[in-house]
Design an enzyme around this catalytic site. Sequence first.
Site, PDB file in Angstrom:
ATOM      1  CD  GLN A  48      63.204  26.028  56.066  1.00 61.16           C
ATOM      2  OE1 GLN A  48      62.007  26.208  56.300  1.00 61.16           O
ATOM      3  NE2 GLN A  48      63.864  25.025  56.593  1.00 61.16           N
ATOM      4  CG  ASP A  54      59.623  24.739  53.669  1.00 66.69           C
ATOM      5  OD1 ASP A  54      59.851  23.570  53.328  1.00 66.69           O
ATOM      6  OD2 ASP A  54      59.355  25.080  54.835  1.00 66.69           O
ATOM      7  CE  LYS A  60      67.255  12.745  57.998  1.00 68.10           C
ATOM      8  NZ  LYS A  60      67.928  13.895  58.529  1.00 68.10           N
TER       9      LYS A  60
HETATM   10 ZN   LIG Z   1      58.520  21.456  56.773  1.00 68.20          ZN
END
Ligand SMILES: [Zn+2]
Length: 644
Positions: free
Chosen positions: A384, A386, A472
């Site tokens: 990811q 991230d 989100k």
């Molecule tokens: Zn996370």
Amino acid sequence: MIKITFPDGSVREYESGVSAYDIAMSISPRLAADVLAASVNGAVYDLERPITEDATLKLHKWEDEEAKKVFWHSSSHLMAEALETLYPGIKFGIGPAIDNGFYYDVDLGDKQITDADLKAIEDKMTEFARQGQHFVRKDVPKAEAMKTFTEKGDQYKCELIEGLEDGHISFYTNGTFTDLCRGPHLRDTSVIKAIKLTSIAGAYWRGDEHNKMLTRIYGITFPKKSMLDEYLVLLEEAKKRDHRKLGKELELFTFSNRVGQGLPLWLPKGADLRDRLQEFLKKVQKRYGYLPVITPHIGSKELYVTSGHWAHYGADSFRPITTPQEGEEYLLKPMNCPHHCEIYRSKPRSYRDLPLRFAEFGTVYRYEQSGELHGLTRVRGFTQDDAHLFCRPDQIKEEFCKVIDIILYVFKTLDFKEYEAQVSLRDPEDKEKYIGTDENWAKAESAIIEAAAEKGLNTTVKTGEAAFYGPKLDFMVKDALGRKWQLGTIQVDYNLPERFELEYIDSDDKRSRPVMIHRAPFGSMERFVAVLLEHTAGKLPLWLAPEQVVVMSLSEKYNDFAKKVCDLFNNYEIRAAIDDRNETIGKKIRENEMKRIPYLLIVGEKEAEAGTVSVRKQGGVNVGTMKIEEFVKLIKDEIYKQLN
Ligand SMILES: [Zn+2]
Ligand SMILES: [Zn+2]
């Protein structure tokens, strides 16, 4: 009388018991002919189902996802009817609509269906569709439902009924076929004008490999023949662009069963490509004040008990690893967030330190059933892009705006021109499902909505789709074939700071809890590369292409010059390959075109004498002959433009 509110806010009165179809007719028969389904108070209804209370109404035409779903699910019933007619005694599993079409899982007993049989099934479906069979709904008590399918000998339906609650069971019948089904369905089959059964696969009943393998038949249908034709062209093109095929041709990645299913192996060119994408994002993130961190691939089970992941996902994760002596339990990291929370906790934080933005290209491992694995888009190990942002509640909106900026910059640079954003909010009717105070939710939700509006995003708002820990914002990009892919995501989280007892000292010297934002513009490196390959058909933008230039010698006599040109390019950090094989120039051009190299240069006698190169663009456009320095400038300018 009941009041019906339309999407534009206008209100009309109707008799109680009116149907969406009646309402469409009252507006215009033409509209009624185009309408395939309706949402009543947000739930999709059969067009003829009576409406008995005040309601909001949206009529769905083909363009709406809701209509397609109903259309395709109805088509699966039509296919089931055809199958039952052609293969008496056949048993049925489930037959849902999917993103593009529908399938039905069937148990054919000792018979078999191959691709050669699909035409006959399609023809039968067409025959039944033309009859304009009505879909008739009937509510049935559980005992009666069980009796019907026991008599029919369909153990799969009986198993499904077993799990249903009495009083919530319905049958739908079209022609001679009756199915256990929640609906909703089309009014009748006559609107199904074009039918294509696309493939046959095996599928375990209920996705469980201990169960019997059923035959899954996939198909797609349309209300117009021309739509099917267009779809088939698209399908052909999609096959050519399949990232698994391109990955092989361009030597980017591979899989090995000996290494393990769903575990991609990046080949040198692919690893280089991935590095470039990561460097690109790192550079952007640095501008936005992100700090790099690195964490291990495993974490103690306790870490995930603390984070709640063990309780939530533990059963569907890889089993813990244990140490041989102490019997300590570790998990392969399913997400990076808990590790980053511990980094936050590594020292006291003040309100002045926030926001803190920890970024890591963190590799995570998640168990996926082998049948679900697909190229780079569904894998068991992936990286990811991230980052976790720890901020004060009053900083959420600003942080959101900045993350949106990064995501939009990424899309622009990689040539994704069309995208949509979806804001997912909690369901205010069902607050127990979510953690966090009303006040925090209200703040975070309005921060997201305001940030999205400020950035001019084209957003849809979905109530009830938030994660349990916070609202989100998800981005869907449309690729060159019009297919939608979910890429970037930004999520607010109140849960982990609570569970990890994260704190900072506020301006009034009190301990306060930070808010956490998870975000990943690419989503994962694997998935992003897959989408990018399919979007560009492997013709990556110049700045990203594994090889930007290939220098082809007209004959062996000019190999030395070709080599010199190549070295020069590499000094300028232009990725150049040489093709000095003893082959015709025609063959060299063809083969390097296949490698999707953006610039193909030819050098022969004239070029070697004058210190020039003959420039061809991928796709055959002749740019002409130019000095080597000129060409270097041309390439550098083009890359600059792509990245700025
Ligand atoms: Zn996370
Ligand atoms: Zn159904």
